[in-house]
Design a protein around this motif. Structure first.
Motif: not given
Length: 448
Positions: A250-256, A294-299, A322-327
């Motif tokens: 999916r383009s709207d979610v990501r695993e970190l 633009t997110l790194p792989d690890t936070i 790192p961004d308030p738009r992330l949920l």
């Protein structure tokens, strides 16, 4: 001239008379043959008896039971099945009678045991067992154990049933399940008619919790009834089905991946132990695609302060976005287990006095030795701060009620906060218990 014929006639008469006498005295040929046959049979019987006796003595006949159990053969008529296979006895023990030499070479393969099911229809039957020995073995079956079996027969049936994929665990939110393709949509169910009728469909269980891309796998179909319960005792064809699971990201979610953020310093002498763990180790976030890329792989998580920590602890933290738009979709709370330890050592305290506790009234006690050595093992910071006045050793004499000599184990204690191991040398002390003499006016006058 007349006398010559008379003499000749007289001679013929005497010759004939002599021949008749000879025939009357000779036994008939038939009687001779019968007598010879009779004696021959007697001689033959005696020789057989002697042979049997000699053979029996060298190779005696024995009745014995085979140690090896023999499989029982069940062959129902075509179109019938045995439905009580789980409760059915499938082997039998066989008792035989044979010469000892035959017993020594007999094996389970030389014996056949079977239940004759020929001509039997559906139903429950008690069938006696039959047994026989291979023709080249001189042995006889005496009995079998068990001597009979109970068999339940049922008509065999076959039906085509639909096949469905059953997703037991959904894929992670970072991927999308686009579809599931099966190589076949039906399976042939074969077995007892009553069980085949229970089958509603065959399912293919799928666990997609770790799936991140399209994959293929072979799965054994499971027959189930209308309530989803497994139906046993039947066969499926094909027994394995190829399944293709189509999964796309999916383009709207990501695993970190997340990493606990440890700050501060442990007290001097303490270090982190291998007992460090946290769960979950990754989170799933959603947001604008331009932010996700633009997110790194690890936070990192929120900070975990190690200051003042002297033992293991557990703390709940959250990931720092790192961004308030992330949920955060999964992994809102991260539980971190931190192990704290200190290098251990042993400290020795000599000449520690032994205290007496619990001594009954009217009794006196003498200890030997009166001082002992105490060994304390624990974390180095605890031992460094430990002083001799915080180490105590005592003997409890409350159980001693009569004069005498006893051996008692001393008990040591340390006034310290922390896990310590304490041992005392020697591990036993001698105690002499005596009675205190009562004072009287006479003894007081004498002493005065």
């Amino acid at each position: 001239m007349v006398a010559a014929p008379a003499r000749a006639s007289s001679r013929r008469f005497h010759a004939l008379n002599a021949a008749q006498c000879l025939m009357q005295t000779r036994p008939p040929l038939r009687k001779i043959i019968i007598d010879n046959v009779f004696w021959f049979m007697i001689a033959l019987g005696l020789s057989i008896f002697v042979w049997v006796t000699a053979t029996t003595q060298s190779d005696p006949i024995e009745t014995w039971r085979m140690v090896e159990r023999v499989p029982i053969r069940f062959t129902p008529d075509p179109g019938l099945l045995i439905t009580n296979q789980n409760e059915l006895t499938t082997t039998a023990q066989v008792q035989l009678r044979s010469p000892r030499s035959v017993r020594q070479i007999m094996s389970g393969e030389d014996v056949q045991v079977w239940a004759d099911l020929t001509g039997l229809g559906p139903g429950e039957y008690t069938i006696p067992l039959s047994a026989r020995v291979a023709p080249d073995r001189r042995a006889t079956v005496i009995n079998t154990s068990p001597s009979q079996v109970t068999v339940t027969l049922e008509l065999e049936a076959s039906q085509l049933k639909p096949v469905e994929a059953l997703v037991n665990a959904e894929p992670a939110p970072v991927v999308r399940l686009d579809g599931i393709r099966l190589d076949t949509l039906q399976v042939l169910i074969t077995g007892p008619a009553s069980r085949v009728e229970q089958v509603a469909k065959a399912v293919l269980p799928l666990d997609l919790s770790n799936a991140r891309s399209t994959f293929e796998t072979d799965i054994r179909p499971i027959p189930v009834n209308l309530d989803g319960q497994t139906v046993t005792g039947i066969n499926l064809s094909p027994s394995v089905i190829r399944v293709t699971v189509e999964i796309s990201p999916r383009s709207d979610v990501r695993e970190l991946r997340v990493l606990p953020d440890l700050i501060g310093q442990l007290p001097e002498g303490y270090v982190l132990s291998p007992n460090f763990d946290y769960e979950p180790t990754s989170i799933i976030v959603s947001g604008p695609s331009e932010v996700l890329t633009t997110l790194p792989d690890t936070i990192l998580t929120t900070p975990i302060d190690l200051s003042g920590r002297r033992q293991d602890f557990v703390v709940d933290v959250t990931a720092q976005l790192p961004d308030p738009r992330l949920l955060i979709l999964s992994g809102h709370t991260i539980r971190v287990s931190v192990g704290v330890t200190a290098p251990t050592s042993t400290r020795q305290f000599d000449r520690v006095p032994v205290e007496i506790i619990g001594l009954r009234e009217g009794l006196s006690a003498q200890l030997l030795p009166q001082e002992v050595t105490v060994l304390v093992t624990g974390a180095q910071p605890l031992l460094t701060a430990l002083t001799p006045d915080r180490v105590r050793v005592a003997v409890d004499l409350g159980a001693l009620t009569a004069p005498g000599t006893y051996r008692v184990e001393p008990l040591a204690s340390v006034d310290a906060n922390g896990e310590l191991s304490i041992s005392v040398l020697p591990d036993e002390v001698d105690v002499q218990i005596g009675e205190i003499a009562e004072s009287t006016p006479e003894t007081e006058r004498i002493s005065g």
